[in-house]
Design a protein around this motif. Structure first.
Motif, PDB file in Angstrom:
ATOM      1  N   LEU B  50       0.831  -1.214   0.000  1.00 11.83           N
ATOM      2  CA  LEU B  50       0.000   0.000   0.000  1.00 11.83           C
ATOM      3  C   LEU B  50       0.863   1.261   0.000  1.00 11.83           C
ATOM      4  O   LEU B  50       0.451   2.307  -0.506  1.00 11.83           O
ATOM      5  CB  LEU B  50      -0.913   0.009   1.223  1.00 11.83           C
ATOM      6  CG  LEU B  50      -2.318  -0.552   1.018  1.00 11.83           C
ATOM      7  CD1 LEU B  50      -3.031  -0.673   2.349  1.00 11.83           C
ATOM      8  CD2 LEU B  50      -3.132   0.322   0.077  1.00 11.83           C
ATOM      9  N   THR B  51       2.052   1.136   0.562  1.00  9.06           N
ATOM     10  CA  THR B  51       2.921   2.324   0.592  1.00  9.06           C
ATOM     11  C   THR B  51       3.480   2.634  -0.791  1.00  9.06           C
ATOM     12  O   THR B  51       4.090   3.683  -0.982  1.00  9.06           O
ATOM     13  CB  THR B  51       4.098   2.143   1.573  1.00  9.06           C
ATOM     14  OG1 THR B  51       4.956   1.112   1.081  1.00  9.06           O
ATOM     15  CG2 THR B  51       3.617   1.804   2.961  1.00  9.06           C
ATOM     16  N   THR B  52       3.303   1.726  -1.758  1.00  7.07           N
ATOM     17  CA  THR B  52       3.779   2.037  -3.116  1.00  7.07           C
ATOM     18  C   THR B  52       2.803   2.950  -3.847  1.00  7.07           C
ATOM     19  O   THR B  52       3.103   3.439  -4.931  1.00  7.07           O
ATOM     20  CB  THR B  52       3.964   0.760  -3.968  1.00  7.07           C
ATOM     21  OG1 THR B  52       2.700   0.122  -4.131  1.00  7.07           O
ATOM     22  CG2 THR B  52       4.948  -0.197  -3.314  1.00  7.07           C
ATOM     23  N   LEU B  53       1.639   3.173  -3.245  1.00 10.45           N
ATOM     24  CA  LEU B  53       0.679   4.082  -3.886  1.00 10.45           C
ATOM     25  C   LEU B  53       1.277   5.478  -3.955  1.00 10.45           C
ATOM     26  O   LEU B  53       1.817   5.988  -2.972  1.00 10.45           O
ATOM     27  CB  LEU B  53      -0.626   4.141  -3.090  1.00 10.45           C
ATOM     28  CG  LEU B  53      -1.674   3.073  -3.360  1.00 10.45           C
ATOM     29  CD1 LEU B  53      -2.903   3.345  -2.518  1.00 10.45           C
ATOM     30  CD2 LEU B  53      -2.055   3.036  -4.833  1.00 10.45           C
ATOM     31  N   GLU B  54       1.112   6.056  -5.078  1.00 13.79           N
ATOM     32  CA  GLU B  54       1.607   7.410  -5.277  1.00 13.79           C
ATOM     33  C   GLU B  54       0.884   8.384  -4.355  1.00 13.79           C
ATOM     34  O   GLU B  54      -0.320   8.274  -4.158  1.00 13.79           O
ATOM     35  CB  GLU B  54       1.339   7.813  -6.726  1.00 13.79           C
ATOM     36  CG  GLU B  54       1.538   9.268  -7.028  1.00 13.79           C
ATOM     37  CD  GLU B  54       0.860   9.655  -8.336  1.00 13.79           C
ATOM     38  OE1 GLU B  54       1.143  10.747  -8.823  1.00 13.79           O
ATOM     39  OE2 GLU B  54       0.047   8.865  -8.836  1.00 13.79           O
TER      40      GLU B  54
END
Lengths: 205, 225
Positions: B50-54
């Motif tokens: 989820l932390t890869t979401l821009e």
């Protein structure tokens, strides 16, 4: 859930800013706008899956805050009140039926000079191309999964994960119980887990 | 608790949203159940992904567009163009282009004004009255930083330029220097902006500013609310 010390809304410095704005202090509103507009844009962009419309929605949210200054009564933290407005605007937007097509890309914007603005991917090592690609693919897939889950699940997960809100704060935004939020976050996480199963299996889990 | 019950609690467990009693039970279970521990590891991985979401950030003209919309709706009381500019400056992501543009304009106008013929017009207010302003110390130490207020006034009301141009040579009064805490935080963080600060201060506090702008009677009171 853990019993935490409950502060009153008046303990929230942002509520104090809103109260100052209520008495005519426009600079207090400017501070709130400056502090929260990036979060509201981010929330709306991921909720709607469209960056351009997200900015319009975020502006409508702050227009509403401005219009409601005289009627504002501190009943919760300012941020939960603000995201409640933002969530309602996003839900109304979805109800218009313009967002049935899964998800347009949140690819980098092209600015007025024609240059691409870089995506704010977290802490990726530029030397590891494969990892960057994998992260991008994962982000795109997460975005698509988020877009498929029901709106209240999406809101609960995004506020909890992206904005760092507690279940209690999310419950205030959604107007439901903490238990309901727990269930919403659980179900949204299950959807993500199912949708990302192959990636998770790649990591020998 | 059964594995099924535990797994339904794992997300809240990871989020730190369980009572201590339940948390301890789950921790104990995870230390002995490999299957539930694997499930927890999957949830940790989901959170990491989820932390890869821009993080989508507002475009550079977001704040300016907002204030324009507000004005179009008539939400903002009519106030000076300076107040509007100052507000956008405070909230804006467009600060640097604006400063760059202002600097270019000032250089150009300084050149033009340095070639103006002498004028015989008498200022309408005394210099001491006009100088009731807080002047930042760095500006006072380097009077050259005092960009001619008249340049800005000139942009707005060329016919009255001479009434305010007299400020250019007015003496400095050390007792009027501003304290750091009186200055806008953005200014303290970026001292380069001092070059513009006196202009803003003068325009805000100049006693005859409204007269220079020739506002219709009554509108000034309305503006001040």
């Amino acid at each position: 859930m853990e019993q935490k010390e409950r502060l009153t809304p008046y303990d929230d410095p942002d509520v104090q800013l809103m109260l100052r704005f209520q008495t005519g202090d426009v600079e207090a509103f400017q501070q709130l706008f400056h502090k929260y507009s990036p979060s509201v844009v981010n929330f709306a962009a991921h909720f709607l899956g469209t960056r351009a419309r997200a900015e319009e929605i975020a502006q409508e949210v702050f227009l509403q805050v401005y219009r409601w200054q005289k009627r504002y009564e501190p009943k919760a933290k300012f941020s939960t009140w603000l995201f409640k407005i933002a969530n309602n605007h996003c839900l109304n937007e979805v109800r218009k039926g313009e967002y049935r097509v899964p998800h347009e890309s949140l690819e980098p914007l092209v600015d007025s000079q024609g240059d691409e603005r870089e995506r704010d991917l977290p802490d990726t090592n530029p030397g590891k191309g494969e990892e960057i690609l994998a992260a991008k693919e994962a982000a795109d897939r997460i975005q698509k999964i988020l877009h498929r889950v029901p709106g209240n699940q999406r809101t609960a997960l995004m506020l909890s994960r992206l904005e760092g809100m507690s279940y209690q704060e999310v419950a205030e935004v959604l107007g439901c119980t903490e238990k309901a939020v727990k269930s919403l976050v659980f179900r949204a996480t299950q959807s993500l887990k199912e949708g990302l199963r192959d990636i998770l299996n790649d990591h020998d889990l | 608790m059964t594995c099924e019950t535990i797994r339904k609690e794992l997300v809240a467990y990871r989020d730190g949203e369980l009572l201590e009693r339940d948390r301890a039970q789950i921790a104990a279970h995870l230390s002995t159940c490999a299957a539930c521990a694997r499930e927890e590891a999957r949830l940790v991985r989901v959170s990491q992904l989820l932390t890869t979401l821009e993080r989508v950030t507002p475009s550079p003209d977001f704040a300016a567009t907002f204030w324009r919309r507000l004005e179009q709706e008539g939400q903002v009381e009519r106030d000076s163009w300076f107040a509007r500019w100052w507000r956008e400056w405070l909230t804006g992501w467009q600060l640097m282009p604006a400063l760059a543009g202002a600097a270019s304009l000032l250089v150009f106008l300084s050149y033009v004004l340095s070639n103006r013929p002498p004028t015989t017009t008498t200022p309408s207010a005394s210099p001491s009255a006009l100088l009731k302003i807080n002047v930042p110390a760095p500006v006072a130490e380097k009077p050259g930083l005092f960009v001619n207020y008249g340049i800005i006034a000139d942009l707005d009301k060329l016919a009255h330029f001479d009434e305010v141009a007299a400020l250019e040579n007015a003496p400095q009064d050390a007792s009027t220097l501003a304290r750091t805490e009186d200055l806008p935080p953005a200014l303290v963080e970026n001292p380069n902006l001092f070059v513009h600060y006196p202009i803003l201060e003068k325009m805000e506090q100049l006693q005859n500013f409204e007269a220079v702008l020739d506002l219709p009677a009554g509108e000034d009171e309305q503006r001040r609310g």
